[in-house]
Design an enzyme around this catalytic site. Structure first.
Site, PDB file in Angstrom:
ATOM      1  N   LYS A   1       1.793  -7.230 -14.794  1.00 20.82           N
ATOM      2  CA  LYS A   1       0.850  -6.781 -15.821  1.00 20.82           C
ATOM      3  C   LYS A   1       1.464  -7.082 -17.183  1.00 20.82           C
ATOM      4  O   LYS A   1       2.344  -6.365 -17.671  1.00 20.82           O
ATOM      5  CB  LYS A   1       0.554  -5.279 -15.713  1.00 20.82           C
TER       6      LYS A   1
ATOM      7  N   GLU B   1      13.591  -1.121 -19.629  1.00 24.25           N
ATOM      8  CA  GLU B   1      14.317  -1.616 -20.802  1.00 24.25           C
ATOM      9  C   GLU B   1      13.434  -1.347 -22.015  1.00 24.25           C
ATOM     10  O   GLU B   1      12.309  -1.844 -22.087  1.00 24.25           O
ATOM     11  CB  GLU B   1      14.615  -3.111 -20.654  1.00 24.25           C
TER      12      GLU B   1
ATOM     13  N   GLU C   1      12.459   3.362 -34.243  1.00 27.29           N
ATOM     14  CA  GLU C   1      12.293   1.905 -34.152  1.00 27.29           C
ATOM     15  C   GLU C   1      11.040   1.512 -34.940  1.00 27.29           C
ATOM     16  O   GLU C   1       9.953   2.034 -34.691  1.00 27.29           O
ATOM     17  CB  GLU C   1      12.138   1.485 -32.691  1.00 27.29           C
TER      18      GLU C   1
HETATM   19  P1  NAD Z   1       4.563  -0.991 -25.121  1.00 22.11           P
HETATM   20  O1  NAD Z   1       5.461   0.040 -24.568  1.00 22.11           O
HETATM   21  O2  NAD Z   1       3.474  -0.590 -26.013  1.00 22.11           O
HETATM   22  O3  NAD Z   1       3.878  -1.803 -23.908  1.00 22.11           O
HETATM   23  C1  NAD Z   1       4.651  -2.415 -22.892  1.00 22.11           C
HETATM   24  C2  NAD Z   1       3.760  -2.652 -21.685  1.00 22.11           C
HETATM   25  O4  NAD Z   1       3.389  -1.401 -21.095  1.00 22.11           O
HETATM   26  C3  NAD Z   1       2.455  -3.370 -21.999  1.00 22.11           C
HETATM   27  O5  NAD Z   1       2.170  -4.280 -20.977  1.00 22.11           O
HETATM   28  C4  NAD Z   1       1.452  -2.230 -22.013  1.00 22.11           C
HETATM   29  O6  NAD Z   1       0.120  -2.622 -21.750  1.00 22.11           O
HETATM   30  C5  NAD Z   1       1.979  -1.362 -20.897  1.00 22.11           C
HETATM   31  N1  NAD Z   1       1.563   0.040 -20.927  1.00 22.11           N
HETATM   32  C6  NAD Z   1       1.087   0.762 -21.974  1.00 22.11           C
HETATM   33  N2  NAD Z   1       0.878   2.051 -21.587  1.00 22.11           N
HETATM   34  C7  NAD Z   1       1.232   2.135 -20.286  1.00 22.11           C
HETATM   35  C8  NAD Z   1       1.252   3.194 -19.349  1.00 22.11           C
HETATM   36  N3  NAD Z   1       0.880   4.437 -19.664  1.00 22.11           N
HETATM   37  N4  NAD Z   1       1.672   2.941 -18.084  1.00 22.11           N
HETATM   38  C9  NAD Z   1       2.097   1.691 -17.745  1.00 22.11           C
HETATM   39  N5  NAD Z   1       2.090   0.648 -18.596  1.00 22.11           N
HETATM   40  C10 NAD Z   1       1.667   0.860 -19.854  1.00 22.11           C
HETATM   41  O7  NAD Z   1       5.529  -2.070 -25.816  1.00 22.11           O
HETATM   42  P2  NAD Z   1       5.117  -3.372 -26.650  1.00 22.11           P
HETATM   43  O8  NAD Z   1       4.529  -2.941 -27.951  1.00 22.11           O
HETATM   44  O9  NAD Z   1       4.357  -4.306 -25.789  1.00 22.11           O
HETATM   45  O10 NAD Z   1       6.549  -4.041 -26.895  1.00 22.11           O
HETATM   46  C11 NAD Z   1       7.420  -3.680 -27.919  1.00 22.11           C
HETATM   47  C12 NAD Z   1       8.492  -2.739 -27.398  1.00 22.11           C
HETATM   48  O11 NAD Z   1       9.219  -3.366 -26.346  1.00 22.11           O
HETATM   49  C13 NAD Z   1       9.542  -2.392 -28.452  1.00 22.11           C
HETATM   50  O12 NAD Z   1       9.817  -1.026 -28.377  1.00 22.11           O
HETATM   51  C14 NAD Z   1      10.767  -3.212 -28.018  1.00 22.11           C
HETATM   52  O13 NAD Z   1      11.992  -2.687 -28.439  1.00 22.11           O
HETATM   53  C15 NAD Z   1      10.622  -3.184 -26.545  1.00 22.11           C
HETATM   54  N6  NAD Z   1      11.370  -4.265 -25.904  1.00 22.11           N
HETATM   55  C16 NAD Z   1      12.549  -3.954 -25.270  1.00 22.11           C
HETATM   56  C17 NAD Z   1      13.316  -4.947 -24.668  1.00 22.11           C
HETATM   57  C18 NAD Z   1      14.600  -4.618 -23.963  1.00 22.11           C
HETATM   58  O14 NAD Z   1      15.067  -5.422 -23.174  1.00 22.11           O
HETATM   59  N7  NAD Z   1      15.211  -3.471 -24.226  1.00 22.11           N
HETATM   60  C19 NAD Z   1      12.870  -6.274 -24.708  1.00 22.11           C
HETATM   61  C20 NAD Z   1      11.669  -6.564 -25.374  1.00 22.11           C
HETATM   62  C21 NAD Z   1      10.924  -5.542 -25.954  1.00 22.11           C
END
Ligand code: NAD
Length: 490
Positions: A174, A248, A382
């Site tokens: 997803k 992560e 963040e």
């Molecule tokens: P997000 O948490 O908003 O979304 C991540 C994913 O989760 C998306 O596919 C989203 O549709 C899905 N999602 C949303 N709500 C959900 C739920 N309740 N249950 C299951 N899935 C759900 O993050 P984003 O805005 O897409 O990405 C940015 C974030 O990702 C930043 O915080 C960044 O630091 C983090 N990030 C971390 C790493 C790492 O390796 N530590 C790498 C890349 C990005």
């Protein structure tokens, strides 16, 4: 205009939600790239069913052969890398050179992880029993759920899919709702490489789709990358069903400048780390913790570089970074800048661009805040945009205290030529990745990638242990005489 579909059991199909969502170019919101009809819970159920069916035969394919298929994935991906990079720049906004960089990195990690097919095995151990061969066997888990963000929408899905498949699992991916095009291209590469139908499934959508995947009883493991807010929800929901979880999440990565730091190098690393990729890397530099003796010169030089920094459309070679990814992200970043203005000194940037070239995109001026106190929200949360906080300190001890005084722990860096100080930093810093005299961002495929504290839970991704999360170990005792009356010694 493109239409992005789900891939379920080898069939490309629209989602059943009826909710059609446009894919918009964040550099120019007048440009619609395509649209996607989101999946709903019933589509997730069908995808899991297809993956469960495919698992029966995929797990029987010898691991070296599964690895070989991933080398085919690599070959096809490299042939398409340019098209991938263009699609990435169009839907996520990062400049073309950064998109090409993500593709190069992706190729390297597929290469590394595909090779694990020939190393996927257990170990032998001496048994306390005579005539007994004791060993461990590694086996796959079943259908794994992979949930990914938009900021590295090519690298991250590949770095989850490849180890999951090499270990013999089947997967339901997803991706972020903001990057459906690159996700479809990824799924197509696996199809073209001859990976059987149902081994890789793709469902588009947001929270509802993610929640169903996490809650599905036939999915024993979830690998999630995204924000700490969502990750903690995923972790909690998965725990209720005792699932294996790897999350992560967010970061607040510091770069430290000690008295003997090479100022020019450190400023350059900070500019790249804080403003490159529009500050939207998980390993982006978001805090510069600087000893007083260097602070004035550092802030002056950094502010100058921030003002000269040129965000612009990703395909324009003069652009140094792209827009923020979405209107929502723009709003969040601008809001945090407002919060920061009440807490610290804004010394550069922080406004939305409204010139003719950029007024239709989500472009903002890279921002620098000085004298950010350790407890300020702008220094704690963040932001995930081109915003840098400068925090002034006396010495390494105070620097470490400030650096560790946040809930995150992904990446960090120190600039010093003093080996003893560098080692004290390495020992004391609470992050999963540490750099000395290099920027906070990046990571190599052959080393573990991930963070501690609120940044990461579960086994690390990549590195030699990349398949650990996606497999389990079975302890086996074989009495090869077949004659012993009892083997139960305890
Ligand atoms: P997000 O948490 O908003 O979304 C991540 C994913 O989760 C998306 O596919 C989203 O549709 C899905 N999602 C949303 N709500 C959900 C739920 N309740 N249950 C299951 N899935 C759900 O993050 P984003 O805005 O897409 O990405 C940015 C974030 O990702 C930043 O915080 C960044 O630091 C983090 N990030 C971390 C790493 C790492 O390796 N530590 C790498 C890349 C990005």
């Amino acid at each position: 205009m493109d239409r992005y579909q789900n891939l379920i059991g080898g069939q490309w199909c629209d989602g059943s939600s009826g909710q059609e969502v446009p894919n918009i170019d964040p550099a120019d919101t007048r440009r619609q790239l395509g649209s996607v009809v989101f999946a709903d819970a019933s589509d997730v159920d069908r995808a899991v069913e297809a993956a469960a069916k495919a698992f029966k035969s995929w797990r029987q394919v010898p691991a070296p052969q599964r690895g070989r298929m991933m080398f085919k994935v690599l070959e096809l991906f490299e042939a398409e890398a340019d098209a991938f990079a263009r699609a990435l720049t169009a839907e996520e906004g990062k400049i073309f050179a950064e998109s090409q960089g993500e593709c190069r990195k992706t190729a390297i990690l597929i290469e590394y992880l595909a090779g694990e097919g020939r190393r996927f095995g257990g170990r032998t151990a001496p048994s306390e029993l005579s005539s007994t061969f004791a060993y461990t066997a590694r086996e796959p888990l079943g259908v794994v759920g992979l949930i990914t963000p938009w900021n590295f929408p090519i690298a991250i899905p590949f770095w989850k899919l490849v180890p999951a498949l090499v270990a013999g699992n089947t997967a339901v991916l997803k991706p972020s709702e903001l990057t459906p095009d690159t996700a479809c291209r990824i799924a197509r590469i696996f199809e073209q490489a001859g990976v059987p139908a149902g081994v890789v499934n793709l469902v588009h959508g947001g929270r509802e789709v993610g929640e169903r995947l996490v809650g599905h009883p036939q999915v024993p493991a979830i690998s999630f990358t995204g924000s700490t807010e969502v990750g903690s929800r995923v972790y909690a929901a998965a725990a209720l069903q005792l699932k294996r979880v790897q999350c992560e999440m967010g970061g607040k990565n510091p770069i430290l400048l000690l008295d003997d730091a090479d100022l020019e190098l450190a400023v350059d690393a900070t500019v790249k780390g804080a403003f490159g990729a529009t500050g939207q890397r998980c390993t982006a530099t978001s805090r510069a913790i600087v000893v007083e003796s260097l602070a004035d010169a550092f802030v002056e030089s950094l502010a100058e570089r921030a003002r000269a920094f040129r965000p612009g459309p990703g395909m324009d070679p003069a652009s140094q970074s792209g827009p923020l990814v979405s209107g929502g992200q723009l709003e969040r970043v601008l809001q945090m800048i407002e919060v920061g203005k009440g807490e610290a000194q804004l010394v550069a940037g922080g406004k939305r661009f409204n010139d003719a070239e950029r007024e239709h995109g989500f472009f903002i001026e890279p921002a620098v805040f000085d004298r950010v106190s350790p407890n300020a929200r702008i220094g704690q949360e963040e932001v995930f945009g081109p915003v840098l906080c400068v925090q002034r300190v006396r010495d390494l001890d105070e620097a470490l205290q400030v650096a560790n005084g946040v809930r995150f722990g992904l990446s960090s860096s120190v600039y010093t030529r003093d080996l003893a100080l560098a080692q004290r930093f390495i020992d004391g810093i609470e992050t999963g990745i540490v750099h000395v005299n290099s920027p906070t961002m990046g990571g190599e495929a052959q080393l573990p990638f991930g963070g501690c504290k609120a940044t990461g839970v579960g086994p690390r991704e990549m590195g030699p242990q990349a398949l650990e999360f996606f497999s389990r170990e079975k302890a086996v005792y074989v009495d090869y005489t077949g004659a012993r009356r009892s083997s139960n010694i305890y």
